[in-house]
Design a protein around this motif. Sequence first.
Motif: not given
Length: 209
Positions: A182-209
């Motif tokens: 990564l360069t900051g939060g962006a993928i650095n494509t010049q140094f991409w590794q063949s065994n790399s993996s990226r996943s996008a997840l989203e969750a909605v939670v209820q939080y009670t202090p």
Amino acid sequence: MSPWYLKVKTSQTKHSGPLPEQSGIALVVTLILLLVLMVMGAGISYLASMQSDLVSAVANKPISIEAGETCFDNAIEWFSTSAGKSWVNGVGASYDLAATGAPLSGKTVLADTIPQGQADSRSTKFKDRAGRASYSSCIVQKLASTSSLGVGTEVGVSNGYGASTFTYTIKITALGNYNVPLTGGAINTQFWQSNSSRSALEAVVQYTP
């Protein structure tokens, strides 16, 4: 004169003429076969490389998902801090906790899985693998808040009411990475590794202090 002289002379005469013309077809066929074998070898090598990358991506997908889930754990823990309470009780606008300089920047799966109260005796290979799993984005956004008012007391006995309980609905969006340069939060494509993996997840939670 020796009788062998005529035989030798005759033999020399037979081979003294010009050599027959050579077409070179054997050389051409050989070169064609070599070219075909080279193309086949390059094709097999390319397919093997592609299949290896696919297998690595599938094998490393769970750890990139684990990195995204680590974002959820760390974000919920952050809600209990003074800065988190101020954010939850305030507007609760979209906030990337993993951005540069933010509270959860640079967090990894390894830091979230160290046994509490115990020495970390896990193998070096495990530590190396978990240390390359992190999340580059951990965005929290408050969607709604509800309150349950406390029950009042009998008239004439007390003028107080029980404490109100607030429940917040919060959406958390994470990008989990494994071995992703990564360069900051962006993928650095010049140094991409063949065994790399990226996943996008989203969750909605209820939080009670």
